[in-house]
Design a protein around this motif. Sequence first.
Motif, PDB file in Angstrom:
ATOM      1  N   LEU A  94       6.564  80.890 -12.505  1.00  0.00           N
ATOM      2  CA  LEU A  94       5.869  81.069 -13.778  1.00  0.00           C
ATOM      3  C   LEU A  94       4.577  80.263 -13.813  1.00  0.00           C
ATOM      4  O   LEU A  94       3.539  80.729 -14.305  1.00  0.00           O
ATOM      5  CB  LEU A  94       6.777  80.658 -14.939  1.00  0.00           C
ATOM      6  N   ILE A  95       4.626  79.048 -13.268  1.00  0.00           N
ATOM      7  CA  ILE A  95       3.410  78.232 -13.200  1.00  0.00           C
ATOM      8  C   ILE A  95       2.354  78.947 -12.358  1.00  0.00           C
ATOM      9  O   ILE A  95       1.168  78.979 -12.699  1.00  0.00           O
ATOM     10  CB  ILE A  95       3.729  76.846 -12.609  1.00  0.00           C
ATOM     11  N   ALA A  96       2.796  79.574 -11.256  1.00  0.00           N
ATOM     12  CA  ALA A  96       1.862  80.250 -10.352  1.00  0.00           C
ATOM     13  C   ALA A  96       1.128  81.402 -11.026  1.00  0.00           C
ATOM     14  O   ALA A  96      -0.011  81.714 -10.653  1.00  0.00           O
ATOM     15  CB  ALA A  96       2.608  80.749  -9.117  1.00  0.00           C
ATOM     16  N   VAL A  97       1.762  82.050 -12.018  1.00  0.00           N
ATOM     17  CA  VAL A  97       1.097  83.168 -12.703  1.00  0.00           C
ATOM     18  C   VAL A  97       0.369  82.714 -13.968  1.00  0.00           C
ATOM     19  O   VAL A  97      -0.185  83.547 -14.692  1.00  0.00           O
ATOM     20  CB  VAL A  97       2.088  84.311 -13.036  1.00  0.00           C
ATOM     21  N   GLY A  98       0.395  81.405 -14.256  1.00  0.00           N
ATOM     22  CA  GLY A  98      -0.420  80.901 -15.352  1.00  0.00           C
ATOM     23  C   GLY A  98       0.316  80.346 -16.551  1.00  0.00           C
ATOM     24  O   GLY A  98      -0.327  79.919 -17.522  1.00  0.00           O
ATOM     25  N   ALA A  99       1.637  80.340 -16.551  1.00  0.00           N
ATOM     26  CA  ALA A  99       2.375  79.791 -17.687  1.00  0.00           C
ATOM     27  C   ALA A  99       2.194  78.270 -17.753  1.00  0.00           C
ATOM     28  O   ALA A  99       2.174  77.592 -16.719  1.00  0.00           O
ATOM     29  CB  ALA A  99       3.856  80.132 -17.571  1.00  0.00           C
ATOM     30  N   ARG A 100       2.068  77.744 -18.970  1.00  0.00           N
ATOM     31  CA  ARG A 100       1.893  76.310 -19.166  1.00  0.00           C
ATOM     32  C   ARG A 100       2.610  75.883 -20.451  1.00  0.00           C
ATOM     33  O   ARG A 100       2.856  76.708 -21.345  1.00  0.00           O
ATOM     34  CB  ARG A 100       0.405  75.952 -19.284  1.00  0.00           C
ATOM     35  N   PRO A 101       2.928  74.591 -20.583  1.00  0.00           N
ATOM     36  CA  PRO A 101       3.575  74.118 -21.809  1.00  0.00           C
ATOM     37  C   PRO A 101       2.707  74.352 -23.032  1.00  0.00           C
ATOM     38  O   PRO A 101       1.475  74.298 -22.958  1.00  0.00           O
ATOM     39  CB  PRO A 101       3.767  72.615 -21.557  1.00  0.00           C
ATOM     40  N   ALA A 102       3.359  74.636 -24.145  1.00  0.00           N
ATOM     41  CA  ALA A 102       2.632  74.766 -25.409  1.00  0.00           C
ATOM     42  C   ALA A 102       2.052  73.408 -25.806  1.00  0.00           C
ATOM     43  O   ALA A 102       2.557  72.348 -25.402  1.00  0.00           O
ATOM     44  CB  ALA A 102       3.568  75.277 -26.499  1.00  0.00           C
TER      45      ALA A 102
END
Length: 259
Positions: A94-102
Amino acid sequence: MSTHPDLPKTLVHFTGRPRAENEELPDFAQGDAEDRLVNILHSGVLRGNTTFWTDAPVICFSEVTEEARRVMLREGVRRGPYPPWGLVLDRERLIAVGARPALYVSRTELALIKEELPQRTYNRCVVYEPDAAKGRSDWLFEREWRLCYGPAQTAALKITPELVAGVIVGRKGWMPPPRQSAVHAASQLKSMLEDIPSMVQSLRENMPAGASVGRISVSSGSWTTKFAGAADRLARWYWDGGALVEDGFSFGVTGGPEQ
């Protein structure tokens, strides 16, 4: 990646949550939490939408630990327990596709961010105002992550076997229903059977002298069980009312997975 016990290797996309009475859902998210999980497994796509304080679509995930998952499913935190349906997803992918903590910010900070920072940064923001006098807003327990999209983009994350670690379901031995209903499959089979006499007649008319029709077989193999490729052999945990229990693997595909 850190191995700290408070940083799980997976994030959860719950397909349902306790909602406000006036909250509207997009067309693709109609039905209950189980329906939405089935739709994701059938389509192989996880879709997003605008939500509170965003002006473009996002897909949301929760960085809850195993113990926190049990609390959210058992009693919940604010509006009651979460329905026990969701996807368990690999954190690193998920991090690799751009997800990040709110980003949890005050309403004042949110206004400044909207004016001064990029739209995707703004859309990662969640208002945090624990003071009831300021219109209490406290969603820290969700430990939310977001995958943010532009306003003209389609918020759709392809579900792959590498991304999905498993599913959380509401009962032991759960399987998603076939994409094509049994009624429709039976109708197709009936139609084929009705065509057999004309098929036999056509064969007889075109066969060499002395030949005969021995047997005709009809197979409905791949009609009745067809899932997206990512739904093949997923780990499954079912909720027994007090804990998430391992339930082996699920969703072996008849006729081969649909890519």
